[in-house]
Design an enzyme around this catalytic site. Structure first.
Site, short mmCIF file in Angstrom:
data_model
loop_
_atom_site.label_atom_id
_atom_site.label_comp_id
_atom_site.label_asym_id
_atom_site.label_seq_id
_atom_site.Cartn_x
_atom_site.Cartn_y
_atom_site.Cartn_z
N ASP A 67 0.81 -1.21 0.00
CA ASP A 67 0.00 0.00 0.00
C ASP A 67 0.85 1.27 0.00
O ASP A 67 2.06 1.22 0.19
CB ASP A 67 -0.98 0.01 1.19
N ASP A 136 -7.22 -2.75 14.56
CA ASP A 136 -8.62 -3.07 14.22
C ASP A 136 -8.71 -4.32 13.33
O ASP A 136 -9.75 -4.60 12.76
CB ASP A 136 -9.31 -1.87 13.55
N HIS A 138 -6.98 -5.00 10.53
CA HIS A 138 -6.79 -4.86 9.08
C HIS A 138 -5.47 -5.47 8.60
O HIS A 138 -4.50 -5.56 9.35
CB HIS A 138 -6.89 -3.39 8.64
N GLU A 143 -9.62 -2.01 5.75
CA GLU A 143 -10.25 -1.67 7.02
C GLU A 143 -11.50 -2.52 7.24
O GLU A 143 -12.00 -3.15 6.30
CB GLU A 143 -10.63 -0.18 7.00
C1 F6R Z 1 1.41 -1.25 6.07
C2 F6R Z 1 0.28 -2.16 6.30
C3 F6R Z 1 -0.52 -2.10 7.55
C4 F6R Z 1 0.33 -2.37 8.79
C5 F6R Z 1 -0.52 -2.33 10.04
C6 F6R Z 1 0.32 -2.49 11.29
O1 F6R Z 1 2.00 -1.49 4.82
O2 F6R Z 1 0.02 -2.96 5.45
O3 F6R Z 1 -1.57 -3.04 7.48
O4 F6R Z 1 0.94 -3.64 8.65
O5 F6R Z 1 -1.20 -1.13 10.12
O6 F6R Z 1 1.18 -1.41 11.41
P1 F6R Z 1 2.37 -1.42 12.49
O7 F6R Z 1 3.28 -2.52 12.13
O8 F6R Z 1 3.04 -0.08 12.36
O9 F6R Z 1 1.72 -1.63 13.81
#
Ligand code: F6R
Length: 258
Positions: A67, A136, A138, A143
Site C-alpha cells: 500500500d 482493528d 486490518h 479496514e
Molecule cells: C502497512 C500495512 C498495515 C500495517 C498495520 C500495522 O504497509 O500494510 O496493514 O501492517 O497497520 O502497522 P504497524 O506494524 O506499524 O503496527
C-alpha cells in the site's frame, strides 16, 4: 495458520526473516510482497544483516508493496516508498526498478490499481507476502467492512488507523485519509503469507484473526482461508490466544521435522 510464539520482537523478526531468506536462496528470482510499519522493521534489519554478512542475494528478486498513502510523493519522509528505500531497498542489492510501491500521486488511480494488479500477474504472482496487522484487524489498508473479495483500489482509512498512524506525523491533521491498497483477495493469492505481530495492543486483533470467525470486520481473519500462512508473534501479542499450547506443540514438531 501456523502460529509461532516467540520470546520477543527480535526472535520474531529473526524467524520471519529466516523464512524469507530460505525462499530467496531456493528461488533467487522470487517475488516478495512487503509491508511497512513498525512490525516488520526488525525483519528488514535482519534481511539487511544477512545480505551484508552472509551474502544473501536480492539481485534477481522482484518486490511489490501492499500500500501507499494517497497524496504523498515518493520523497515524502512518511511515504511508504521512502520507508522501504530507507529501511530495506537502499541497503540490499535489489535493483530499484524491480521494486514496486503503489503510486499515491497517481491521477487516474483506477487505471493505476488495475496496472498494479497486472504487474503482479506478469511477475508470476507473489511468492511470499509479508504482513502486519492493524489494531482493528486490518491487513494492508483493508479496514473493517472491506470486501474479502477486494482487489487493489483506493481506500479510506478509519479514525482508529489515522489515530494509530498519527505517531509518525507532526500533527494528526497531516495523516492522509486515503490510500492505495492491495485488496484482501489480492493478498490471498500470494503463495505464502508471513504475518509479524508484536505488542499487547495487537493481542485482541490477533486472537480475532486467528481464532475468531472469518469476517470482513477483521480482514486478517480471511487468512484462515489461505493454505500457507505463518504468523510470528511475541508473547504480548499472543496473550489472548486460547489455543496457545497447541500452537507451541505444533511449532516444536515442525522444528524437529526441520
Ligand atoms: C502497512 C500495512 C498495515 C500495517 C498495520 C500495522 O504497509 O500494510 O496493514 O501492517 O497497520 O502497522 P504497524 O506494524 O506499524 O503496527
Amino acid at each position: 495458520m501456523f502460529v509461532t510464539v516467540c520470546k520477543d520482537y527480535d526472535e520474531m523478526s529473526r524467524k520471519a526473516a529466516a523464512m524469507v531468506a530460505r525462499l530467496v536462496r531456493a528461488k533467487p528470482d522470487a517475488v516478495l510482497g512487503f509491508a511497512t510499519g513498525s512490525s516488520p522493521l526488525g525483519l528488514y534489519q535482519e534481511l539487511v544483516r544477512m545480505h551484508k554478512e552472509e551474502g544473501l542475494d536480492f539481485s534477481r528478486v522482484t518486490t511489490f508493496n501492499l500500500d501507499e498513502y494517497c497524496g504523498l510523493p515518493p520523497d515524502h519522509p512518511q511515504s511508504y516508498r521512502y520507508f522501504m528505500n530507507e529501511n530495506l531497498f537502499n541497503h540490499i542489492n535489489v535493483p530499484m526498478e524491480r521494486t514496486h510501491v503503489p503510486d499515491g500521486m497517481a491521477e487516474d488511480w483506477r487505471a493505476h490499481c488495475a496496472e498494479y494488479e497486472e504487474m503482479i500477474r506478469q511477475a508470476g504472482g507473489i511468492d511470499l507476502q509479508i504482513l502486519g496487522i492493524g489494531s482493528d484487524g486490518h491487513i494492508a489498508f483493508n479496514e473493517p467492512g472491506s470486501s474479502l473479495g477486494s482487489r487493489t483500489r483506493r481506500v479510506f482509512l478509519t479514525r482508529q488507523t489515522i489515530e494509530d498512524n498519527s505517531r509518525f506525523f507532526e500533527r494528526k491533521e497531516d495523516v492522509p485519509t486515503s490510500a492505495i491498497s492491495m485488496g484482501v483477495a489480492t493478498i490471498l493469492e500470494a503463495r505464502t503469507c508471513v504475518m509479524v505481530v508484536n505488542g499487547t495492543n495487537k493481542a485482541e486483533a490477533l486472537a480475532a484473526a486467528v481464532e475468531g470467525p472469518i469476517t470482513s470486520m477483521i480482514t486478517a481473519s480471511a487468512l484462515q482461508m489461505h493454505p500457507d500462512t505463518h504468523v510470528f508473534c511475541d508473547e504480548a501479542a499472543a496473550s489472548r490466544l486460547t489455543m496457545r499450547e497447541y500452537y507451541d506443540w505444533i511449532s516444536h514438531q515442525m522444528e524437529a521435522d526441520g
